[in-house]
Scaffold this motif. Structure first.
Motif, PDB file in Angstrom:
ATOM      1  N   ALA A  55       0.718  -1.158   0.043  1.00 33.49           N
ATOM      2  CA  ALA A  55      -0.087  -0.035   0.187  1.00 33.49           C
ATOM      3  C   ALA A  55       0.766   1.286   0.086  1.00 33.49           C
ATOM      4  CB  ALA A  55      -0.875   0.011   1.120  1.00 33.49           C
ATOM      5  N   GLU A  56       1.952   1.143   0.824  1.00 36.37           N
ATOM      6  CA  GLU A  56       2.879   2.332   0.873  1.00 36.37           C
ATOM      7  C   GLU A  56       3.593   2.660  -0.349  1.00 36.37           C
ATOM      8  OE1 GLU A  56       4.139   2.689   5.441  1.00 36.37           O
ATOM      9  OE2 GLU A  56       4.911   1.104   4.328  1.00 36.37           O
ATOM     10  N   LEU A  57       3.952   1.535  -1.027  1.00 38.00           N
ATOM     11  CA  LEU A  57       4.662   1.566  -2.471  1.00 38.00           C
ATOM     12  C   LEU A  57       3.640   1.928  -3.377  1.00 38.00           C
ATOM     13  CD1 LEU A  57       6.646  -1.788  -2.333  1.00 38.00           C
ATOM     14  CD2 LEU A  57       7.610   0.658  -2.221  1.00 38.00           C
ATOM     15  N   GLY A  58       2.417   1.448  -3.398  1.00 38.99           N
ATOM     16  CA  GLY A  58       1.576   2.000  -4.463  1.00 38.99           C
ATOM     17  C   GLY A  58       0.970   3.463  -4.245  1.00 38.99           C
ATOM     18  N   ASN A  59       1.163   3.772  -2.932  1.00 39.20           N
ATOM     19  CA  ASN A  59       0.983   5.388  -2.819  1.00 39.20           C
ATOM     20  C   ASN A  59       2.140   6.294  -3.670  1.00 39.20           C
ATOM     21  OD1 ASN A  59      -0.554   7.817  -1.758  1.00 39.20           O
ATOM     22  ND2 ASN A  59       1.161   7.750  -0.311  1.00 39.20           N
ATOM     23  N   LEU A  60       3.424   5.851  -3.212  1.00 42.80           N
ATOM     24  CA  LEU A  60       4.590   6.339  -3.856  1.00 42.80           C
ATOM     25  C   LEU A  60       4.610   6.315  -5.299  1.00 42.80           C
ATOM     26  CD1 LEU A  60       7.478   5.022  -1.328  1.00 42.80           C
ATOM     27  CD2 LEU A  60       6.908   7.315  -1.819  1.00 42.80           C
ATOM     28  N   ALA A  61       3.896   5.416  -5.991  1.00 42.66           N
ATOM     29  CA  ALA A  61       4.117   4.955  -7.267  1.00 42.66           C
ATOM     30  C   ALA A  61       3.103   6.041  -7.849  1.00 42.66           C
ATOM     31  CB  ALA A  61       3.583   3.558  -7.836  1.00 42.66           C
ATOM     32  N   HIS A  62       1.999   6.570  -7.200  1.00 46.59           N
ATOM     33  CA  HIS A  62       0.975   7.253  -7.758  1.00 46.59           C
ATOM     34  C   HIS A  62       1.617   8.654  -8.128  1.00 46.59           C
ATOM     35  CE1 HIS A  62      -2.843   9.664  -7.908  1.00 46.59           C
ATOM     36  NE2 HIS A  62      -2.278  10.311  -7.007  1.00 46.59           N
ATOM     37  N   ASN A  63       2.683   9.045  -7.640  1.00 47.11           N
ATOM     38  CA  ASN A  63       3.252  10.347  -7.908  1.00 47.11           C
ATOM     39  C   ASN A  63       4.673   9.714  -8.677  1.00 47.11           C
ATOM     40  OD1 ASN A  63       1.861  11.929  -6.301  1.00 47.11           O
ATOM     41  ND2 ASN A  63       3.106  11.410  -4.573  1.00 47.11           N
ATOM     42  N   ALA A  64       5.439   9.042  -8.511  1.00 46.77           N
ATOM     43  CA  ALA A  64       6.694   8.803  -8.932  1.00 46.77           C
ATOM     44  C   ALA A  64       6.434   8.035 -10.351  1.00 46.77           C
ATOM     45  CB  ALA A  64       7.547   8.123  -8.013  1.00 46.77           C
TER      46      ALA A  64
END
Length: 222
Positions: free
Chosen positions: A161-170
């Motif tokens: 979930a945390e990686l997915g949230n980062l991926a949303h931006n990056a």
């Protein structure tokens, strides 16, 4: 949550990701809510004439990630569907994040999209950025906010979930930052008037507050 808190009102949720809508529908069903509708689809695939007039529209985590065609479609929907005295709450990324943007751009080039899961790409991309950091990438030394963001993002133990949230931006190819005037000009063209902005405490202090004043900022009352 809004539908549960305001049973006298009716809500519509729109998202391009079917899993987001599925989760929302399940939550609404479990809560016994009958005053919320959901639509799966891109803005460009929606016919504004099929939507009601809204007193309030919120658009969060979206505007700065849209390509030109989707942003134009969103503006068309806002123009057609916001009531004459309605209020729009629009979130977008401004230049507090400008030093981070090139770092994410480099990462997208290092981990191109070959049908890998976004969390897998994000994990590998952070690993490669950390290797650049550890071999003395001068960009990171010159931009402490970017370095701190990388250090926090690359720290071990990140959940999907945390990686997915980062991926949303990056990993978003159309991710852009905008000047305040650029956004207000776009909204003025469809007849909207600026009436206020949210407190900076509702934004991301790690990215929008300069490093040299962050310690003082943290002592302020919200």
């Amino acid at each position: 949550l809004l539908a549960a808190a305001c049973p006298q009102a009716r809500f519509t949720g729109i998202d391009i990701n079917p899993s987001h809508i599925d989760n929302a529908r399940q939550a609404a069903s479990a809560a016994g809510l009958s005053n919320v509708d959901y639509i799966v689809g891109a803005f460009s695939g929606l016919d504004p004439s099929t939507l009601p007039k809204f007193d309030y529209i919120t658009c969060q985590g979206t505007y700065s990630w849209l390509d030109r065609a989707e942003k134009s479609a969103l503006l068309h929907i806002l123009d057609a569907c916001l009531a004459a005295d309605g209020i729009l709450l629009l979130g977008y990324v401004t230049f507090g994040r400008i030093s981070i943007t090139p770092m994410w751009h480099v990462m997208r080039k290092l981990v191109p999209d070959h049908d890998s899961a976004s969390t897998t790409r994000m994990s590998r991309g952070l690993q490669l950025l950390a290797e650049l950091r550890d071999t003395g990438a001068r960009y990171l030394d010159a931009h402490p906010q970017a370095l701190q963001t990388l250090n926090d993002s690359a720290a071990g133990g990140k959940s999907d979930a945390e990686l997915g949230n980062l991926a949303h931006n990056a990993l978003a190819e159309n991710y852009t930052v905008s000047f305040f005037d650029e956004v207000t000009d776009e909204l003025t063209e469809i007849g909207l008037n600026f009436c206020g902005q949210s407190s900076p405490f509702l934004n991301d202090p790690d990215l929008c507050v300069p490093v040299d004043v962050r310690q003082r900022f943290d002592t302020l009352e919200t």
